[in-house]
Design a protein around this motif. Structure first.
Motif, PDB file in Angstrom:
ATOM      1  N   GLY A  37      17.214  11.247  57.773  1.00 33.24           N
ATOM      2  CA  GLY A  37      16.096  12.094  57.402  1.00 33.24           C
ATOM      3  C   GLY A  37      16.309  13.577  57.601  1.00 33.24           C
ATOM      4  N   ALA A  38      17.538  13.967  57.891  1.00 32.01           N
ATOM      5  CA  ALA A  38      17.812  15.386  58.156  1.00 32.01           C
ATOM      6  C   ALA A  38      17.834  16.234  56.890  1.00 32.01           C
ATOM      7  N   GLY A  39      18.078  15.589  55.728  1.00 32.15           N
ATOM      8  CA  GLY A  39      18.139  16.321  54.466  1.00 32.15           C
ATOM      9  C   GLY A  39      19.476  16.265  53.766  1.00 32.15           C
ATOM     10  N   LYS A  40      20.374  15.413  54.268  1.00 32.85           N
ATOM     11  CA  LYS A  40      21.722  15.346  53.684  1.00 32.85           C
ATOM     12  C   LYS A  40      21.682  14.874  52.232  1.00 32.85           C
ATOM     13  N   THR A  41      21.047  13.734  51.988  1.00 32.95           N
ATOM     14  CA  THR A  41      20.981  13.188  50.634  1.00 32.95           C
ATOM     15  C   THR A  41      20.203  14.115  49.707  1.00 32.95           C
ATOM     16  N   THR A  42      19.125  14.692  50.209  1.00 36.76           N
ATOM     17  CA  THR A  42      18.340  15.614  49.392  1.00 36.76           C
ATOM     18  C   THR A  42      19.184  16.802  48.941  1.00 36.76           C
ATOM     19  N   THR A  43      20.084  17.266  49.796  1.00 36.69           N
ATOM     20  CA  THR A  43      20.974  18.369  49.416  1.00 36.69           C
ATOM     21  C   THR A  43      21.833  17.985  48.213  1.00 36.69           C
ATOM     22  N   LEU A  44      22.441  16.811  48.272  1.00 32.97           N
ATOM     23  CA  LEU A  44      23.292  16.377  47.163  1.00 32.97           C
ATOM     24  C   LEU A  44      22.478  16.144  45.894  1.00 32.97           C
ATOM     25  N   ARG A  45      21.308  15.564  46.033  1.00 31.99           N
ATOM     26  CA  ARG A  45      20.465  15.304  44.858  1.00 31.99           C
ATOM     27  C   ARG A  45      19.987  16.611  44.226  1.00 31.99           C
ATOM     28  N   THR A  46      19.799  17.629  45.032  1.00 27.61           N
ATOM     29  CA  THR A  46      19.397  18.930  44.490  1.00 27.61           C
ATOM     30  C   THR A  46      20.549  19.579  43.741  1.00 27.61           C
ATOM     31  N   VAL A  47      21.749  19.515  44.303  1.00 29.23           N
ATOM     32  CA  VAL A  47      22.926  20.036  43.591  1.00 29.23           C
ATOM     33  C   VAL A  47      23.120  19.293  42.280  1.00 29.23           C
ATOM     34  N   SER A  48      22.874  17.985  42.285  1.00 27.09           N
ATOM     35  CA  SER A  48      23.102  17.145  41.100  1.00 27.09           C
ATOM     36  C   SER A  48      22.074  17.341  40.004  1.00 27.09           C
ATOM     37  N   GLY A  49      20.973  18.024  40.311  1.00 25.16           N
ATOM     38  CA  GLY A  49      19.921  18.193  39.317  1.00 25.16           C
ATOM     39  C   GLY A  49      18.919  17.058  39.300  1.00 25.16           C
ATOM     40  N   LEU A  50      19.052  16.115  40.229  1.00 27.25           N
ATOM     41  CA  LEU A  50      18.096  15.019  40.308  1.00 27.25           C
ATOM     42  C   LEU A  50      16.792  15.467  40.954  1.00 27.25           C
ATOM     43  N   ILE A  51      16.874  16.512  41.764  1.00 30.56           N
ATOM     44  CA  ILE A  51      15.712  17.181  42.345  1.00 30.56           C
ATOM     45  C   ILE A  51      15.850  18.657  42.009  1.00 30.56           C
ATOM     46  N   GLU A  52      14.770  19.282  41.596  1.00 33.00           N
ATOM     47  CA  GLU A  52      14.831  20.707  41.263  1.00 33.00           C
ATOM     48  C   GLU A  52      14.444  21.548  42.473  1.00 33.00           C
ATOM     49  N   ALA A  53      15.259  22.525  42.778  1.00 36.81           N
ATOM     50  CA  ALA A  53      14.956  23.430  43.887  1.00 36.81           C
ATOM     51  C   ALA A  53      13.690  24.219  43.580  1.00 36.81           C
ATOM     52  N   SER A  54      12.843  24.377  44.597  1.00 38.92           N
ATOM     53  CA  SER A  54      11.617  25.159  44.428  1.00 38.92           C
ATOM     54  C   SER A  54      11.832  26.629  44.774  1.00 38.92           C
ATOM     55  N   ALA A  55      12.946  26.905  45.461  1.00 41.27           N
ATOM     56  CA  ALA A  55      13.299  28.289  45.795  1.00 41.27           C
ATOM     57  C   ALA A  55      14.798  28.360  46.036  1.00 41.27           C
ATOM     58  N   GLY A  56      15.352  29.564  45.938  1.00 42.08           N
ATOM     59  CA  GLY A  56      16.780  29.737  46.148  1.00 42.08           C
ATOM     60  C   GLY A  56      17.577  29.490  44.884  1.00 42.08           C
ATOM     61  N   SER A  57      18.893  29.506  45.019  1.00 42.47           N
ATOM     62  CA  SER A  57      19.758  29.345  43.844  1.00 42.47           C
ATOM     63  C   SER A  57      20.985  28.499  44.172  1.00 42.47           C
ATOM     64  N   ILE A  58      21.515  27.854  43.126  1.00 38.72           N
ATOM     65  CA  ILE A  58      22.743  27.069  43.220  1.00 38.72           C
ATOM     66  C   ILE A  58      23.680  27.567  42.136  1.00 38.72           C
ATOM     67  N   THR A  59      24.887  27.973  42.520  1.00 41.31           N
ATOM     68  CA  THR A  59      25.869  28.388  41.528  1.00 41.31           C
ATOM     69  C   THR A  59      27.111  27.517  41.648  1.00 41.31           C
ATOM     70  N   PHE A  60      27.721  27.251  40.490  1.00 40.67           N
ATOM     71  CA  PHE A  60      28.950  26.466  40.443  1.00 40.67           C
ATOM     72  C   PHE A  60      29.928  27.189  39.540  1.00 40.67           C
ATOM     73  N   GLU A  61      31.067  27.543  40.095  1.00 43.17           N
ATOM     74  CA  GLU A  61      32.075  28.328  39.382  1.00 43.17           C
ATOM     75  C   GLU A  61      31.456  29.572  38.763  1.00 43.17           C
ATOM     76  N   GLY A  62      30.559  30.212  39.513  1.00 44.99           N
ATOM     77  CA  GLY A  62      29.947  31.454  39.075  1.00 44.99           C
ATOM     78  C   GLY A  62      28.754  31.317  38.155  1.00 44.99           C
TER      79      GLY A  62
END
Length: 234
Positions: A37-62
């Protein structure tokens, strides 16, 4: 290669991640460790686009991928090996593996990639025409990894790859992760088996209650008193 900058995300009205920032450089093996429950899986799901971030940004190769749908994230070269394998149980092993090769970059290399994958997983090769549900847990995990590799990813993300596996199989899974990294694929892995994952990682982030509370070289964290007491039972 991958950068999360002050990412907040969750499920509906429930926020799980709070201002999470981390980065993964090309060629690295980076792990995120923490309790249930610490947020590990949620982190990966957010990077994957399965969950949309409500704030902040994710960049991949710029490129900003914060709001891309999951299929477009995969097309950028990011593959997630999900928790609990999530195979199609009534399909054959080969059919499950083929499901990973639908992105354009993978289709053009299908034959070569399949040969590489089956060389890495000889047990999988022996069971190509069996239904996936007939395999042991460890064999199913290898099929899930093989399916992910068929996408020819630049970044492979593993969600709890040792979950529910016998200790000897856990060692085999982490050996595979190490070999994937050595072949040039960047790896981001979340795992409760802190000892095993710190052994294969270059760097690590510690997440507690949805916040990154510590980061550093994996070898250094292995010797940290907090990590040893909280996660290694030492």
């Amino acid at each position: 290669m991958l950068r999360l900058n002050n990412v907040t995300a969750g499920y509906g009205a429930t926020t799980i991640l709070h201002d999470v920032s981390l980065e993964v450089s090309e060629g690295e093996v980076v792990t995120i460790v923490g309790g249930n429950g610490a947020g590990k899986t949620t982190t990966l799901r957010t990077v994957s686009g399965l969950i949309e971030a409500s704030a902040g940004s994710i960049t991949f190769e710029g490129e900003d991928i914060t709001h891309l749908p999951a299929h477009q994230v995969v097309n950028r070269g990011i593959t997630l090996i999900p928790e609990a394998r999530q195979l199609f149980p009534e399909m054959t092993v080969l059919e499950n593996i083929q499901m990973g090769a639908y992105r354009p970059a993978a289709k053009s290399r299908y034959d070569q990639r399949l040969e590489e994958v089956l060389t890495l997983f000889p047990r999988v090769k022996e069971r190509l025409h069996q239904q996936a549900e007939s395999l042991s847990g460890g064999e199913q995990q290898m099929v899930a990894i093989a399916r992910g590799m068929m996408a020819c990813p630049k970044l492979m993300m593993f969600d709890e790859p040792s979950l529910g596996l016998a200790p000897i199989v856990v060692s085999q899974v982490f050996e595979v992760v190490k070999r994937i990294a050595e072949s040039g694929t960047t790896v981001l892995i979340v795992e409760q088996n802190v000892y095993q994952t710190l052994k294969v990682a270059d760097r690590a982030y510690v997440i507690e209650n949805g916040r990154i509370v510590m980061d550093g070289q994996a070898e250094e964290l292995m010797g940290d008193d907090h990590i040893r007491k909280a996660y290694l039972g030492i």
